[in-house]
Design an enzyme around this catalytic site. Structure first.
Site, mmCIF file in Angstrom:
data_model
loop_
_atom_site.group_PDB
_atom_site.id
_atom_site.type_symbol
_atom_site.label_atom_id
_atom_site.label_comp_id
_atom_site.label_asym_id
_atom_site.label_seq_id
_atom_site.Cartn_x
_atom_site.Cartn_y
_atom_site.Cartn_z
ATOM 1 C CB CYS A 12 11.779 -2.988 11.014
ATOM 2 S SG CYS A 12 10.289 -2.934 9.390
ATOM 3 C CG HIS A 40 10.689 3.844 0.141
ATOM 4 N ND1 HIS A 40 9.758 3.837 2.292
ATOM 5 C CD2 HIS A 40 9.867 3.821 -0.256
ATOM 6 C CE1 HIS A 40 9.043 3.666 1.352
ATOM 7 N NE2 HIS A 40 9.041 4.721 0.473
ATOM 8 C CG HIS A 72 4.747 1.474 1.870
ATOM 9 N ND1 HIS A 72 6.589 1.226 2.194
ATOM 10 C CD2 HIS A 72 5.047 2.058 1.203
ATOM 11 C CE1 HIS A 72 6.810 1.452 0.267
ATOM 12 N NE2 HIS A 72 5.595 1.889 0.030
ATOM 13 C CD GLU A 124 3.676 4.079 7.239
ATOM 14 O OE1 GLU A 124 4.302 4.039 7.450
ATOM 15 O OE2 GLU A 124 2.471 4.750 8.785
ATOM 16 C CB SER A 260 13.864 -0.077 4.322
ATOM 17 O OG SER A 260 13.157 0.043 4.390
#
Ligand code: SF4
Length: 276
Positions: A12, A40, A72, A124, A260
């Site tokens: 992303c 991750h 995060h 997060e 990720s």
């Protein structure tokens, strides 16, 4: 075997940005550590380690090197502590996560009891809770929400990787008794796009592969969505995990991947399946 890759799958915006920041820092030289894994994806973290990016489990371990805050985010105290230690900080916190921090600060300031819909053990969520300050709570399920007595003003946000359905279900429970509920849907666009794209592909294929770290919250959500579509679904980190028996009698395979997951891992899985 025919292979369909979901329209939105893999890295992303926030993850790409963090990798770019780290890549630039590597190029500028000097020791470099990330505070915990940057993202991750154990395979991508390993690749970064191979170009000299260390993973530090605490600030002390990162002493003497530039330190990168992961995408995060981290707890406010951690950032303050790093500043007090005069560390050279590269803040790779995704701007969407930073926006959630700002939102909970405003809600808390306006007298709302802050609720974070998400996994309380996820870093997060820990970061968001610390931005909200004392009294903020994380709620993971409607059942958990139903165990509490909600009164007064409640301000809700979501861990960026939650599903909209879960956020809504929890909001509905809290609305039963709280006087004023402000539900800020902070699920990030990238997460929604990956979930919608996985939902489009899953019902059309014979088997679904969800690629991503086992520690990746958004990858686990994708797996849940594909399973809910009734298609045999396998959560894998690499192509090497694919077993021949999973493919027996299957004509079309679908692929999705968490935010990720780097393109090179998706490509490896695609190539492995296309050879069948
Ligand atoms: S999933 Fe969304 S919030 Fe999380 S890093 Fe990616 S862009 Fe940012």
């Amino acid at each position: 075997m025919q292979v369909v890759v979901a329209e939105h799958a893999g890295f992303c915006f926030g993850v790409k940005r963090s990798i770019e920041l780290v890549t630039r820092a590597v190029e500028s030289g000097g020791p470099l550590s990330t505070l915990g894994p940057l993202i991750h994806s154990p395979q991508e973290v390993e690749r970064l380690e191979s170009v000299g990016v260390k993973v530090a489990s605490c600030l002390d371990e990162a002493a003497g090197s530039k330190v990168v805050m992961p995408s995060h985010g981290v707890a406010e105290q951690t950032l303050r502590q790093a500043e007090l230690m005069c560390m050279d900080i590269i803040d790779a916190t995704c701007p969407y996560v930073a926006k959630v921090h700002r939102t909970v600060r405003e809600l808390a300031k306006a007298g709302f009891q802050v609720v974070v819909v998400g996994d309380p053990g996820h870093s997060e969520v820990k970061g968001i809770l610390s931005a909200a300050g004392p009294g903020a709570v994380a709620i993971a399920s409607p059942e958990e929400a139903a165990e509490r007595e909600w009164t007064g003003k409640v301000g809700m946000v979501a861990q960026t990787t939650q599903t909209a359905e879960r956020f809504q279900e929890i909001a509905n429970v809290i609305r039963r008794t709280a006087e004023d509920v402000r539900a800020m849907n902070t699920i990030c666009v990238a997460t929604r796009q990956r979930q919608e794209a996985a939902n489009d592909v899953a019902p059309e294929v014979d088997v679904m592969f969800v690629i991503g770290g086992r520690n990746s919250a958004n990858t686990n959500r994708l797996r849940e969505l594909c399973e809910a579509a009734g298609v045999p679904t396998y959560h894998i980190e690499t192509a090497a995990e694919i077993r021949d028996e999973w493919l027996e009698g299957k004509r079309v395979a679908g692929i999705t991947a968490g935010a990720s997951t780097p393109d090179w891992l998706i490509e490896e899985v695609k190539e492995r399946l296309e050879k069948v």
